[in-house]
Design a protein around this motif. Structure first.
Motif, PDB file in Angstrom:
ATOM      1  N   ARG A  36       0.807  -1.220   0.000  1.00  0.00           N
ATOM      2  CA  ARG A  36       0.000   0.000   0.000  1.00  0.00           C
ATOM      3  C   ARG A  36       0.841   1.272   0.000  1.00  0.00           C
ATOM      4  NH1 ARG A  36      -5.345  -0.167   1.251  1.00  0.00           N
ATOM      5  NH2 ARG A  36      -6.231  -2.213   1.737  1.00  0.00           N
ATOM      6  N   THR A  37       2.044   1.212   0.544  1.00  0.00           N
ATOM      7  CA  THR A  37       2.883   2.395   0.687  1.00  0.00           C
ATOM      8  C   THR A  37       4.054   2.343  -0.288  1.00  0.00           C
ATOM      9  OG1 THR A  37       4.370   1.422   2.340  1.00  0.00           O
ATOM     10  CG2 THR A  37       2.300   2.408   3.145  1.00  0.00           C
ATOM     11  N   ASP A  40       6.445  -0.217   0.834  1.00  0.00           N
ATOM     12  CA  ASP A  40       5.972  -1.560   0.491  1.00  0.00           C
ATOM     13  C   ASP A  40       6.310  -1.898  -0.957  1.00  0.00           C
ATOM     14  OD1 ASP A  40       4.905  -1.923   3.000  1.00  0.00           O
ATOM     15  OD2 ASP A  40       2.868  -1.347   2.417  1.00  0.00           O
ATOM     16  N   TRP A  98       1.384  -3.974 -10.468  1.00  0.00           N
ATOM     17  CA  TRP A  98       0.975  -3.715  -9.092  1.00  0.00           C
ATOM     18  C   TRP A  98      -0.427  -4.240  -8.836  1.00  0.00           C
ATOM     19  CZ3 TRP A  98      -0.789   1.599  -6.857  1.00  0.00           C
ATOM     20  CH2 TRP A  98      -0.862   1.517  -5.450  1.00  0.00           C
ATOM     21  N   ARG A 100      -3.036  -3.397  -7.080  1.00  0.00           N
ATOM     22  CA  ARG A 100      -3.423  -2.158  -6.401  1.00  0.00           C
ATOM     23  C   ARG A 100      -4.557  -2.386  -5.407  1.00  0.00           C
ATOM     24  NH1 ARG A 100      -4.602   3.030 -10.052  1.00  0.00           N
ATOM     25  NH2 ARG A 100      -2.403   2.573 -10.502  1.00  0.00           N
ATOM     26  N   PRO A 101      -4.352  -2.040  -4.114  1.00  0.00           N
ATOM     27  CA  PRO A 101      -5.447  -2.137  -3.139  1.00  0.00           C
ATOM     28  C   PRO A 101      -6.587  -1.180  -3.486  1.00  0.00           C
ATOM     29  CG  PRO A 101      -3.310  -1.892  -2.058  1.00  0.00           C
ATOM     30  CD  PRO A 101      -3.095  -1.608  -3.511  1.00  0.00           C
ATOM     31  N   LYS A 103      -8.312   0.851  -1.653  1.00  0.00           N
ATOM     32  CA  LYS A 103      -8.248   2.159  -1.011  1.00  0.00           C
ATOM     33  C   LYS A 103      -6.808   2.658  -0.921  1.00  0.00           C
ATOM     34  CE  LYS A 103     -12.453   1.492   1.711  1.00  0.00           C
ATOM     35  NZ  LYS A 103     -13.047   1.514   3.067  1.00  0.00           N
ATOM     36  N   SER A 104      -6.047   2.443  -1.936  1.00  0.00           N
ATOM     37  CA  SER A 104      -4.664   2.924  -1.931  1.00  0.00           C
ATOM     38  C   SER A 104      -4.640   4.445  -2.010  1.00  0.00           C
ATOM     39  CB  SER A 104      -3.887   2.325  -3.103  1.00  0.00           C
ATOM     40  OG  SER A 104      -4.528   2.610  -4.325  1.00  0.00           O
ATOM     41  N   ASP A 105      -3.611   5.027  -1.417  1.00  0.00           N
ATOM     42  CA  ASP A 105      -3.486   6.483  -1.354  1.00  0.00           C
ATOM     43  C   ASP A 105      -3.258   7.056  -2.756  1.00  0.00           C
ATOM     44  OD1 ASP A 105      -2.902   8.786   0.754  1.00  0.00           O
ATOM     45  OD2 ASP A 105      -1.523   9.024  -0.941  1.00  0.00           O
ATOM     46  N   VAL A 108       0.345   7.514  -3.700  1.00  0.00           N
ATOM     47  CA  VAL A 108       1.029   6.264  -4.014  1.00  0.00           C
ATOM     48  C   VAL A 108       0.665   5.819  -5.428  1.00  0.00           C
ATOM     49  CG1 VAL A 108       1.322   3.840  -3.379  1.00  0.00           C
ATOM     50  CG2 VAL A 108       1.102   5.584  -1.596  1.00  0.00           C
ATOM     51  N   ARG A 109      -0.604   5.976  -5.800  1.00  0.00           N
ATOM     52  CA  ARG A 109      -1.025   5.610  -7.158  1.00  0.00           C
ATOM     53  C   ARG A 109      -0.328   6.478  -8.200  1.00  0.00           C
ATOM     54  NH1 ARG A 109      -6.264   5.506  -4.741  1.00  0.00           N
ATOM     55  NH2 ARG A 109      -6.922   7.338  -5.943  1.00  0.00           N
ATOM     56  N   TRP A 112       3.214   5.259  -8.505  1.00  0.00           N
ATOM     57  CA  TRP A 112       3.295   3.997  -9.238  1.00  0.00           C
ATOM     58  C   TRP A 112       3.077   4.203 -10.736  1.00  0.00           C
ATOM     59  CZ3 TRP A 112       5.208  -0.571  -9.152  1.00  0.00           C
ATOM     60  CH2 TRP A 112       4.818  -1.481 -10.146  1.00  0.00           C
TER      61      TRP A 112
END
Length: 206
Positions: A36-37, A40, A98, A100-101, A103-105, A108-109, A112
């Motif tokens: 998520r980070t 990570d 990735w 991707r979660p 609720k990713s920030d 961070v998106r 990426w």
């Protein structure tokens, strides 16, 4: 982070091939990245990225290459020359994907999207360098000087291939060195550009 040696193999087959430009055969392979980070993602890239055998380290992307050269010879009573040559370079581009979660920030998106696009651009440039040298190799073989015997012609052709592939490897390493030096400033510049386009409504929010 962006450095990786290339896996180059050379095979010589003495069979007739039709005339034509150097051929490129390209495939893609992906490895999963979680997290998520930013930390990570970095850890996942370091752990799951393709491993370079010569260094034992892993990288965020890689391009494996193999050059295949097919040459036919024309022999007369007093000489032998290269009648035709065809060079094929097979490449396998390995890229991260990735998971991707939900609720990713957004930051961070954004990072990426910027990083993954730059990794792909970097590997595609490796492919372009390889194709350019495949063309140069094919041209050099077709222009090889006439020899007295076909054995001598084969020796000359082999020397041409070794020299051209050495130039290819040098160009690939030179490109990696330049990319490594400019990596951080390039990513920051690309992120600023993407943020400006998002704010201007030219790109969807990450």
């Amino acid at each position: 982070m962006m450095k990786r040696p290339l896996l180059c193999a050379l095979m010589l087959a003495l069979t007739a091939m039709p005339a034509g430009a150097a051929n490129l055969v390209k495939t893609y392979s992906y490895f999963s990245v979680g997290g998520r980070t930013l930390d990570d993602i970095q850890n996942q890239l370091s752990r799951n990225g393709p491993e370079v055998k010569s260094t034992g380290s892993r990288h965020p992307g890689a391009t494996q290459m193999a050059f295949t050269t097919r040459i036919s010879y024309a022999q007369s009573a007093q000489s032998c020359r290269v009648a035709d040559a065809a060079v094929t370079v097979k490449v396998k581009v390995i890229l991260p994907e990735w998971r991707r979660p939900r609720k990713s920030d957004p930051d961070v998106r954004l990072f990426w999207d910027t990083l993954s696009a730059d990794i792909k651009r970097h590997e595609e440039r490796h492919v372009e360098i390889a194709k350019n040298h495949a063309r140069a190799l094919e041209d050099a073989l077709k222009a090889a000087p006439v020899q007295k015997t076909c054995e001598q012609a084969k020796v000359k052709a082999a020397a041409i291939q070794v020299a051209e592939l050495a130039r290819h490897d040098q160009d690939q390493l030179r490109f990696d060195r330049v990319e490594s030096v400019n990596f951080e400033s390039r990513i920051l510049r690309l992120m600023r550009y993407r943020m400006e386009r998002v704010e201007a409504g030219q790109l969807p929010p990450p």
